[in-house]
Scaffold this active site. Structure first.
Site, PDB file in Angstrom:
ATOM      1  N   HIS A  35      -2.391 -40.971   2.350  1.00  0.00           N
ATOM      2  CA  HIS A  35      -2.526 -41.884   1.217  1.00  0.00           C
ATOM      3  C   HIS A  35      -3.653 -41.432   0.289  1.00  0.00           C
ATOM      4  O   HIS A  35      -3.488 -41.371  -0.932  1.00  0.00           O
ATOM      5  CB  HIS A  35      -2.794 -43.312   1.733  1.00  0.00           C
ATOM      6  CG  HIS A  35      -3.045 -44.306   0.645  1.00  0.00           C
ATOM      7  ND1 HIS A  35      -4.318 -44.620   0.210  1.00  0.00           N
ATOM      8  CD2 HIS A  35      -2.195 -45.041  -0.102  1.00  0.00           C
ATOM      9  CE1 HIS A  35      -4.232 -45.523  -0.756  1.00  0.00           C
ATOM     10  NE2 HIS A  35      -2.959 -45.792  -0.957  1.00  0.00           N
ATOM     11  N   ASP A  68       9.853 -40.325  -0.479  1.00  0.00           N
ATOM     12  CA  ASP A  68      10.608 -41.131   0.486  1.00  0.00           C
ATOM     13  C   ASP A  68      11.923 -40.470   0.868  1.00  0.00           C
ATOM     14  O   ASP A  68      12.393 -40.645   2.000  1.00  0.00           O
ATOM     15  CB  ASP A  68      10.868 -42.522  -0.091  1.00  0.00           C
ATOM     16  CG  ASP A  68       9.706 -43.475   0.184  1.00  0.00           C
ATOM     17  OD1 ASP A  68       8.765 -43.056   0.892  1.00  0.00           O
ATOM     18  OD2 ASP A  68       9.717 -44.609  -0.311  1.00  0.00           O
ATOM     19  N   GLY A 118      -8.404  -7.616   4.179  1.00  0.00           N
ATOM     20  CA  GLY A 118      -9.264  -7.836   5.327  1.00  0.00           C
ATOM     21  C   GLY A 118      -8.632  -8.556   6.493  1.00  0.00           C
ATOM     22  O   GLY A 118      -9.278  -8.769   7.519  1.00  0.00           O
ATOM     23  N   TYR A 170      14.048 -33.449 -16.404  1.00  0.00           N
ATOM     24  CA  TYR A 170      12.589 -33.473 -16.460  1.00  0.00           C
ATOM     25  C   TYR A 170      12.007 -33.512 -15.051  1.00  0.00           C
ATOM     26  O   TYR A 170      12.689 -33.846 -14.081  1.00  0.00           O
ATOM     27  CB  TYR A 170      12.091 -34.685 -17.261  1.00  0.00           C
ATOM     28  CG  TYR A 170      12.337 -36.027 -16.610  1.00  0.00           C
ATOM     29  CD1 TYR A 170      11.426 -36.571 -15.705  1.00  0.00           C
ATOM     30  CD2 TYR A 170      13.479 -36.763 -16.912  1.00  0.00           C
ATOM     31  CE1 TYR A 170      11.655 -37.792 -15.096  1.00  0.00           C
ATOM     32  CE2 TYR A 170      13.713 -38.000 -16.311  1.00  0.00           C
ATOM     33  CZ  TYR A 170      12.797 -38.509 -15.409  1.00  0.00           C
ATOM     34  OH  TYR A 170      13.027 -39.715 -14.809  1.00  0.00           O
ATOM     35  N   MET A 183      -5.872  -7.633   8.321  1.00  0.00           N
ATOM     36  CA  MET A 183      -5.325  -6.786   9.393  1.00  0.00           C
ATOM     37  C   MET A 183      -6.221  -5.576   9.610  1.00  0.00           C
ATOM     38  O   MET A 183      -7.231  -5.396   8.940  1.00  0.00           O
ATOM     39  CB  MET A 183      -3.881  -6.397   9.048  1.00  0.00           C
ATOM     40  CG  MET A 183      -2.938  -7.584   9.131  1.00  0.00           C
ATOM     41  SD  MET A 183      -1.240  -7.152   8.741  1.00  0.00           S
ATOM     42  CE  MET A 183      -1.349  -6.844   6.995  1.00  0.00           C
ATOM     43  N   LYS A 187       0.826  -1.206   0.000  1.00  0.00           N
ATOM     44  CA  LYS A 187       0.000   0.000   0.000  1.00  0.00           C
ATOM     45  C   LYS A 187       0.861   1.257   0.000  1.00  0.00           C
ATOM     46  O   LYS A 187       0.659   2.185  -0.790  1.00  0.00           O
ATOM     47  CB  LYS A 187      -0.945  -0.006   1.198  1.00  0.00           C
ATOM     48  CG  LYS A 187      -2.036   1.076   1.143  1.00  0.00           C
ATOM     49  CD  LYS A 187      -2.801   1.147   2.444  1.00  0.00           C
ATOM     50  CE  LYS A 187      -3.554  -0.108   2.756  1.00  0.00           C
ATOM     51  NZ  LYS A 187      -4.747  -0.301   1.895  1.00  0.00           N
ATOM     52  N   ARG A 247      -3.245  -1.362  -6.573  1.00  0.00           N
ATOM     53  CA  ARG A 247      -2.450  -2.582  -6.457  1.00  0.00           C
ATOM     54  C   ARG A 247      -2.802  -3.489  -7.625  1.00  0.00           C
ATOM     55  O   ARG A 247      -3.853  -3.326  -8.257  1.00  0.00           O
ATOM     56  CB  ARG A 247      -2.722  -3.296  -5.136  1.00  0.00           C
ATOM     57  CG  ARG A 247      -4.165  -3.734  -4.952  1.00  0.00           C
ATOM     58  CD  ARG A 247      -4.414  -4.254  -3.546  1.00  0.00           C
ATOM     59  NE  ARG A 247      -5.834  -4.542  -3.318  1.00  0.00           N
ATOM     60  CZ  ARG A 247      -6.367  -4.781  -2.130  1.00  0.00           C
ATOM     61  NH1 ARG A 247      -5.613  -4.732  -1.055  1.00  0.00           N
ATOM     62  NH2 ARG A 247      -7.648  -5.043  -2.002  1.00  0.00           N
ATOM     63  N   ARG A 306      -3.697   2.676   8.509  1.00  0.00           N
ATOM     64  CA  ARG A 306      -3.978   1.420   7.797  1.00  0.00           C
ATOM     65  C   ARG A 306      -2.736   0.550   7.717  1.00  0.00           C
ATOM     66  O   ARG A 306      -1.618   1.041   7.694  1.00  0.00           O
ATOM     67  CB  ARG A 306      -4.459   1.707   6.356  1.00  0.00           C
ATOM     68  CG  ARG A 306      -5.720   2.540   6.249  1.00  0.00           C
ATOM     69  CD  ARG A 306      -5.962   2.920   4.794  1.00  0.00           C
ATOM     70  NE  ARG A 306      -7.112   3.788   4.603  1.00  0.00           N
ATOM     71  CZ  ARG A 306      -8.321   3.394   4.209  1.00  0.00           C
ATOM     72  NH1 ARG A 306      -8.519   2.106   3.969  1.00  0.00           N
ATOM     73  NH2 ARG A 306      -9.304   4.239   4.061  1.00  0.00           N
ATOM     74  N   SER A 314      16.194 -41.073 -10.897  1.00  0.00           N
ATOM     75  CA  SER A 314      14.922 -40.395 -10.692  1.00  0.00           C
ATOM     76  C   SER A 314      14.793 -40.160  -9.195  1.00  0.00           C
ATOM     77  O   SER A 314      14.883 -41.106  -8.400  1.00  0.00           O
ATOM     78  CB  SER A 314      13.764 -41.251 -11.196  1.00  0.00           C
ATOM     79  OG  SER A 314      12.538 -40.577 -10.987  1.00  0.00           O
ATOM     80  N   CYS A 359      10.326 -37.491  -9.562  1.00  0.00           N
ATOM     81  CA  CYS A 359       9.015 -38.103  -9.772  1.00  0.00           C
ATOM     82  C   CYS A 359       8.171 -38.143  -8.507  1.00  0.00           C
ATOM     83  O   CYS A 359       7.104 -38.736  -8.491  1.00  0.00           O
ATOM     84  CB  CYS A 359       9.176 -39.513 -10.326  1.00  0.00           C
ATOM     85  SG  CYS A 359      10.042 -40.642  -9.219  1.00  0.00           S
TER      86      CYS A 359
END
Length: 889
Positions: free
Chosen positions: A468, A782, A105, A864, A107, A26, A352, A96, A777, A844
């Site tokens: 899962h 995991d 909205g 990739y 704060m 602002k 803005r 403000r 990959s 992946c």
């Protein structure tokens, strides 16, 4: 102390739009507008650094900061000819918030600051309008009492409603000055009675209270939640903007309003907005009065009978339209503007970059390219990749009323309607009959995979965003709501108990996976359209990106969907998902429970043609594009029966005593299966499983190559390798099978053997493993678990607490942990390519569809990313944006 105050107004400004990190959004744009010579009320911005000082100083304002603010107010007094707290021509202020990015909205704001029992009389004299002065005073007491003193605004509203009713006023009408005076006294009495504190009469005390309250609102509950949802760092803090008040409630020649330079819903290049005559900003938010259209065309389109601003205030409207056009041209982006008209004079209070729907964002970007305002790169960079979810799935028609009966976490976007079922088997049976169903589970397990695939959507009452159900649903591209703790699934009585409704099997519900809502009954949908502006943006993105985008797909249907979304191959085929379908699960269980290699091989012979058909289908759909197939990964216990009924059924089918069956199951039980007998360890213990899968892959490659005429180059991925010797052992068996199939088919087959890097040891020893592996990959799901030592399925119990307490910023299972997991990926990539410079590298895990993670992949030079089918367009766009950033740097 450093400079903490920047002033602006009447054609001059300290700072501008480039200083958003210091001045907040602002403040930076107020300074920019002032510097452009636009009509901005003079003011000052307290920097975001002062917010950090405030918290470091135990939520107290530093005396040096107060001195700088007072000096800044003196400049405002000089510009306006008014004095703060004076008994003649008093200066009133607005206070403000102004965070670095818009948090609408979230704060707090205080208006009309500086009014007290003395200055209200001066304001009445100065404005020649006592009604306005006393109305402004009661507004100030109500806002200050709520925001600064902590008394809920509803207590004030009750007094106001009672007073209006007693005097015969309608709620949306103004009262006479003397009536407002009585309301003011009632408000002050309320504060004294409820809080034991008098309303402060000292304007400077009011000011310090308001500034402190705005700083404090940075840490209120709604602001914290908003930051977490939008990944806004807590340490940014908020700036505070203190401005001379201008008044939209000074009679019928005054007004307040909001305008967008283009339609935020459709992107249409036409001024769009609303205003209220004789009103202040909070009147728009309160909703007591119906706002009027700014343009005459919008008034006509809406059928409204009250005049537009264009008709009511033609000169002011013309000035506003010209300023809107100038601001859009200056910023080269659609703007969201707040303004006030004070007795015919227009004042700009904010500009803005406008929030807009994804569809509007696409149209605005394409239109601005055609208008010559921006280049293709900027158009691509302006679209939030994650927002594409709004376009890729059916959504609930925004015009309908929703009967919400529960809510949970929005785990997989889109919306779907169907009848309730409570088991995977019921879902499959219904799908075979052509009925659409929603699968309800307390939580899902791998055994539910066939039912999840058959269902239109999934609802669980437990689990988090990385559970899962959530991960599988996102991969399948079906809507999913998880962790719906406001609801109860009663499996025994086949009931769903929600808010105000108890539903039974067969009753119809609608799942909104984008909002997390569960709705009763059938709800109209809006279908996605992926042509027009969307297609043009994606075409530009594809021309700019370096990385290719593959998909995680386990079935031909998944592969076809991914190709339609632009996938350039399969980066992960999880073969274990294929074993849960139909009769396969029974054969799989037979194989696992067999006590000899001979018994296992008999079962594997039955599974071979099924696997071969699966792989051939994938190869044909991909038609020459790369396909990476991961050998069996999960621990065997996931395929085994669990309930008493299932155990009895399997024992009977295998001709075993139930007691013997239970003993065999106990022998296969693992205490920590995620780190147990799984991945490559299975292939070493039971090489016949890997050999069957390898034969299925190579025979399918031969079949697909003959059918399509396109060469097939399978990429076989060995999971959970931590030692080169593990890979050597399995690779030798794969090579032997390949040689045998090529001789039988009289056809040469090119293929690659690589591994999934998902253990820290594998990352650190990548230079050694690369001597045997032709590609890596990165299995980041995991790798994150093993690096952090955190179970993904259990993380939802405590990671939200970690985020709320600032221990971590992001869930590492949703957005990649660059410092830890990312560093291991960087090490593995560098060491792997040091050994094999043509090493193909990809990712992946779930992070393959996360824009921030994709930027990291571009930075370290991966070839990739691979993600679920419905995230392919997101990954394409994010990869393009990452490439643009890298080129710019």
């Amino acid at each position: 102390m450093a400079k903490l105050i920047y002033s602006f107004g009447f054609g001059r400004a300290e700072g501008g739009a480039k200083d958003v990190e210091v001045l907040g959004g602002k403040g930076a744009h107020l300074a920019e507008m002032a510097g452009l010579g636009l009509p901005v009320p003079p003011g000052l911005t307290v920097t975001a650094d002062a917010c950090s000082h405030y918290y470091a100083n135990e939520r107290r304002l530093d005396e040096e900061l107060k001195k700088q603010i007072i000096s800044g107010i003196a400049l405002i007094e000089g510009e306006t000819g008014r004095r703060f707290g004076a008994s003649e021509k008093p200066l009133l202020l607005s206070v403000r918030s102004g965070a670095r990015v818009s948090m609408p909205g979230m704060m707090d704001t205080v208006l009309n600051l500086g009014l007290n029992d003395e200055t209200v009389e001066a304001l009445a004299e100065d404005s020649k309008d006592a009604r306005f002065a006393w109305d402004s005073y009661r507004r100030f007491i109500q806002m200050y009492g709520d925001v600064v003193m902590g008394l809920d605004h509803e207590a004030f509203e009750e007094i106001l409603e009672d007073e209006k009713a007693r005097r015969g006023y309608e709620l949306d009408t103004e009262m006479a000055a003397e009536d407002w005076q009585e309301v003011v006294e009632a408000y002050k009495h309320l504060l004294d009675e409820e809080l034991g504190a008098a309303f402060p009469q000292d304007p400077h005390a009011q000011l310090w209270g308001a500034v402190g309250a705005v700083f404090s609102s940075w840490m209120n509950a709604r602001a914290i939640t908003y930051r977490q949802l939008h990944n806004i760092p807590e340490h940014w803090g908020t700036a505070v903007n203190i401005q001379a008040m201008v008044f939209g409630n000074l009679g019928n020649s005054s007004a307040t309003g909001v305008a967008f330079t283009r339609n935020p819903s459709t992107g249409e290049a036409a001024l769009y907005g609303e205003f209220l005559v004789n009103a202040q900003g909070e009147d728009v938010v309160a909703g007591i009065r119906t706002p009027q259209s700014i343009t005459e065309q919008a008034r006509i389109d809406s059928g409204a009978d009250r005049p537009s601003m264009e008709k009511l205030m033609p000169d002011v409207f013309a000035e506003l339209r010209a300023i809107c056009a100038r601001l859009e041209s200056h910023y080269r982006d659609m703007q969201d503007i707040e303004f006030t008209v004070e007795r015919g004079r227009l004042w700009m209070l904010q500009t803005r970059a406008a929030k807009r729907s994804t569809r509007a964002a696409m149209k605005v970007a394409v239109d601005m390219v055609e208008e010559g305002l921006i280049k293709h790169e900027e158009a691509v960079s302006r679209i939030d990749p994650s927002s594409l979810d709004q376009l890729l799935h059916p959504t609930i028609d925004p015009r309908v009323n929703r009967q919400v009966i529960g809510h949970g976490l929005p785990a997989s976007p889109g919306a779907a309607t169907g009848a309730i079922v409570f088991t995977a088997e019921e879902a499959v049976a219904a799908a075979e009959e052509g009925r659409k169903v929603i699968l309800l589970r307390v939580e899902t397990s791998p055994e539910d995979i066939h039912g999840m695939h058959a269902a239109e959507a999934i609802l669980t009452t437990r689990g988090g965003m990385t559970s899962h159900a959530a991960v599988v649903a996102r991969g399948m591209g079906i809507p999913c709501v998880v962790g719906a703790g406001t609801m109860r699934i009663d499996i025994r009585n086949e009931q769903l108990i929600g808010t105000g409704a108890t539903l039974k099997k067969g009753d119809v519900i609608t799942i909104d996976g984008s909002s997390g809502q569960v709705l009763k009954g059938v709800v109209p949908m809006v279908q996605p359209e992926l042509s027009g502006d969307f297609a043009r943006i994606m075409k530009w993105a594809d021309e700019m990106r370096r990385m290719t985008v593959r998909t995680n797909a386990d079935t031909p249907a998944d592969a076809r969907a991914a190709r339609a979304f632009g996938a350039e191959g399969i980066g992960l085929c999880r073969t274990e998902h294929m074993f849960f379908e139909g009769e396969r699960i029974h054969v799989m269980r037979e194989m696992i429970l067999a006590e000899s290699e001979e018994g296992r091989r008999r079962c594997l012979d039955k599974l071979l043609p099924m696997q071969r058909d699966d792989f051939a289908g994938l190869f044909c759909v991909m038609h020459g594009l790369p396909v990476t197939i991961r050998l069996l990964d999960p621990p065997l216990h996931e395929f085994l029966p669990k309930t008493d009924g299932e155990i009895a059924e399997v024992a009977s089918a295998m001709g075993m005593e139930e007691k013997a069956m239970r003993e065999r199951l106990d022998a296969l039980h693992e205490f920590n299966p995620m780190l147990g007998h799984r991945g490559c360890r299975l292939a070493i213990s039971y090489p016949e499983i890997a050999e069957m899968q390898a034969r299925a892959i190579f025979e399918a490659a031969v079949e697909a190559a003959r059918e399509t005429g396109a060469p097939v180059v399978p990429e076989i991925m060995v999971p959970l390798v931590g030692l080169r010797s593990e890979l050597d052992y399995i690779k030798a068996r794969i090579d032997a099978v390949a040689e045998a199939v090529m001789q039988e088919a009289s056809m040469a087959i090119d293929y690659l053997i690589g591994t999934m890097i998902e253990l820290p040891r594998a990352a650190l020893r990548a230079h050694v493993i690369a001597e045997a592996a032709q590609f890596f990959s990165f299995g980041t799901n995991d790798l994150t678990q093993t690096t952090f030592g955190i179970s993904r399925d259990d993380a939802s119990a405590f990671l939200p607490t970690y985020q709320r307490k600032g221990i971590i910023e992001h869930d590492p299972f949703i957005s990649l942990d660059f410092d830890g997991v990312g560093e291991l990926i960087r090490i593995a990539a560098e060491r792997g390519r040091r050994t094999r410079n043509d090493m193909k590298l990809g990712i992946c895990g779930e992070h393959g569809g996360d824009p921030a993670s994709i930027h990291f992949c571009e930075e370290i030079g991966l070839d990739y990313v691979s993600c679920s089918p419905f995230r392919v367009p997101i990954a394409r766009l994010a990869a393009a944006q990452a490439a643009i950033v890298m080129r710019a740097n």
